[in-house]
Design a protein around this motif. Sequence first.
Motif, short mmCIF file in Angstrom:
data_model
loop_
_atom_site.label_atom_id
_atom_site.label_comp_id
_atom_site.label_asym_id
_atom_site.label_seq_id
_atom_site.Cartn_x
_atom_site.Cartn_y
_atom_site.Cartn_z
N ASN A 1 4.63 0.27 -9.81
CA ASN A 1 4.43 0.37 -8.35
C ASN A 1 4.68 -0.98 -7.69
O ASN A 1 5.32 -1.06 -6.64
CB ASN A 1 3.01 0.84 -8.04
CG ASN A 1 2.64 2.13 -8.72
OD1 ASN A 1 2.68 2.23 -9.94
ND2 ASN A 1 2.27 3.14 -7.93
N ALA B 1 0.81 -1.22 0.00
CA ALA B 1 0.00 0.00 0.00
C ALA B 1 0.84 1.27 0.00
O ALA B 1 0.46 2.27 -0.60
CB ALA B 1 -0.92 0.00 1.22
N MET B 2 2.00 1.22 0.66
CA MET B 2 2.88 2.40 0.70
C MET B 2 3.28 2.85 -0.70
O MET B 2 3.54 4.02 -0.94
CB MET B 2 4.15 2.08 1.49
CG MET B 2 3.95 1.63 2.91
SD MET B 2 5.55 1.20 3.64
CE MET B 2 5.02 0.20 5.04
N PHE B 3 3.31 1.89 -1.63
CA PHE B 3 3.76 2.18 -2.99
C PHE B 3 2.57 2.39 -3.95
O PHE B 3 2.75 2.42 -5.18
CB PHE B 3 4.63 1.03 -3.50
CG PHE B 3 5.95 0.94 -2.78
CD1 PHE B 3 7.09 1.55 -3.29
CD2 PHE B 3 6.05 0.26 -1.57
CE1 PHE B 3 8.31 1.47 -2.61
CE2 PHE B 3 7.25 0.18 -0.89
CZ PHE B 3 8.39 0.79 -1.41
N GLY B 4 1.38 2.54 -3.40
CA GLY B 4 0.21 2.81 -4.24
C GLY B 4 -0.25 1.60 -5.03
O GLY B 4 -0.77 1.74 -6.14
N GLY C 1 0.68 6.51 -1.66
CA GLY C 1 0.14 5.32 -1.02
C GLY C 1 -1.32 5.46 -0.64
O GLY C 1 -1.84 6.54 -0.45
N ALA D 1 7.46 -2.17 -4.90
CA ALA D 1 7.02 -2.77 -3.64
C ALA D 1 7.73 -4.10 -3.40
O ALA D 1 8.19 -4.39 -2.29
CB ALA D 1 5.51 -2.96 -3.64
N ASP E 1 -6.36 7.24 5.08
CA ASP E 1 -5.50 6.69 4.02
C ASP E 1 -6.26 5.89 2.98
O ASP E 1 -5.70 5.54 1.95
CB ASP E 1 -4.43 5.78 4.65
CG ASP E 1 -3.30 6.57 5.29
OD1 ASP E 1 -3.09 7.73 4.88
OD2 ASP E 1 -2.64 6.04 6.21
N TYR F 1 5.66 8.01 -4.88
CA TYR F 1 4.46 7.16 -4.90
C TYR F 1 3.41 7.74 -3.97
O TYR F 1 3.74 8.34 -2.94
CB TYR F 1 4.80 5.74 -4.46
CG TYR F 1 5.77 5.05 -5.38
CD1 TYR F 1 5.34 4.39 -6.52
CD2 TYR F 1 7.14 5.10 -5.11
CE1 TYR F 1 6.25 3.77 -7.37
CE2 TYR F 1 8.06 4.49 -5.95
CZ TYR F 1 7.60 3.83 -7.08
OH TYR F 1 8.50 3.24 -7.93
N LEU G 1 -0.03 5.29 6.73
CA LEU G 1 0.89 4.74 5.74
C LEU G 1 2.15 5.60 5.65
O LEU G 1 2.07 6.80 5.37
CB LEU G 1 0.24 4.68 4.36
CG LEU G 1 -0.66 3.48 4.08
CD1 LEU G 1 -1.22 3.58 2.67
CD2 LEU G 1 0.07 2.16 4.28
N LYS H 1 5.20 7.42 4.07
CA LYS H 1 5.31 8.01 2.73
C LYS H 1 6.55 7.48 2.02
O LYS H 1 7.62 7.34 2.62
CB LYS H 1 5.34 9.53 2.81
CG LYS H 1 4.08 10.12 3.42
CD LYS H 1 4.04 11.63 3.30
CE LYS H 1 2.82 12.21 4.01
NZ LYS H 1 1.57 11.57 3.63
#
Length: 509
Positions: free
Chosen positions: A254, A226-229, A331, A258, A438, A329, A323, A325
């Motif tokens: 993405n 999720a951090m990387f979208g 997230g 990840a 988020d 990206y 999340l 950052k």
Amino acid sequence: MKRNLFILLVFMLFVSLTMAACSSNNEVNQSKQDENNENDLEKVTVFKSHLQKGTIPDSDDPHVQYIAEKTGVEYELMTTPAGSDATEQINYMIASEDLPDIFRPIGGVEQTLIKQGGALALDELLPKYAPHVWEKIPEEAWDVVRTASDDGKIYYIPKVFLVPERAPLIRQDWLDAVGLEMPKTVEDYKDVLIAFRDKDPNGNGDKDELPTSGREYGEWMDHLFAMFGVAMWEGSPDWDIYDGKINYAGTSENMRAAIEFIRDLYKEKLLDNETFLNKGEVWTAKINNNLVGSWYHLPANLHDRYAAMKVGAPDAYVAGMPLPKVEGYKGFVTQKSMGEAEWMIPATSEEKAASALKLLDFFYDDENEEFVRFGIEGAQHKVEDGKKVLIPPTDETPIALGMKNFTTEEDMNKRIEETFPEDEQRMVKDIFAVSTKDARRIAGDGLPATVYDGFPDIQSHKLFQEYLTKIVIGEWPLEKFDEFVKRWKESGGDTVTERVQEWYDKVNQ
């Protein structure tokens, strides 16, 4: 003549008495028949899988009887045999034409029935027999359901969840123990994991901490993607907008970033090295036994896990983790709010469809909300200081019956206030507040399984899982990700993407 007249009068009296007796008997018989009809409830079989602890309630169960009294329908719960696969069980029932009257579809089996003409269209039945269901579910959700069939009819009742179900979680007491703040960036997060690994935050003197963990196939570690979208749903890539178009998140740049990050965590033992071996119960036991510092799961189901943690760690506290950052990206926590198939009625149960929908409607009627939440006193709840408190389920107690899967923020707050102890309510509400900030609904929310027709391996994510596992554990180099993308496209990914785009355009007309 007098004698004949007397005989005639006697005969007429006999006939009159006989008719009166018959009439009386008929009234008694009709009364008995009416009584029998009242007691002759329509029995509706309801199939669910993945049930909580407990026994299947029978006809004499007070929970079953209360619902029958209110609806005229007897709720007969069915589930999969112990140790069996739920999807296989439903497919077997479809093949044998021995289906329940209403059931929760799994693994896209709703599309199998719709295509084979084995699903009952509900457009006309819902407003008549389940008005609360019909009115409560937003028109947007019904529109998504209609896109799941070629004829645009409603063949299933959708799940509607208007708050984010899942959240990144972290042990706040572990953060306190290692002297660190909530991580703001991915670099901060890695520093936290290193501290969790090295500084004995569970305080048992052993180096047994697992900074973060997941389950086999890479499931339930969505926070790392999720951090990387990356749009993920319980460890499987989903569909969202990448480079301006709806695409499979598994093939995105993405995802590549990840996987590179997760690979580094695994190499440094910051990710549980048994992740790809962990069955669900093993993973849960590690969390419950104060071995895991950061994970991803359902805040609404936290109570039992939290109670288990506190046995070994009385000061345990779970927080929602915003999340961290990652530069370059954006997230987000994947949210799917509507369109997933929740209930459907097979065509073979058409005669019982009205009763099945009446049963379902009982659980969506706000007048029954308290009963649905708390069940029967002594079985599902007890009263303490004038307040109803849920009794934790055991293997010996009857399972509480339910069918509603519709949740708003207000519903969730009520659920927390009424089902969590007071000392946990603030904790769980804070987790939801963090994850809500988020969370974002993905473009593929409500995508019908028909887009995968002819491509079962793409639907099951098997190819993705193979490459993810072998790259993360270091068996394959990161460059093999490009090979995965190529193979995915060639094995039907391009065709599936075209179908998804057509569906997306149709929904957003």
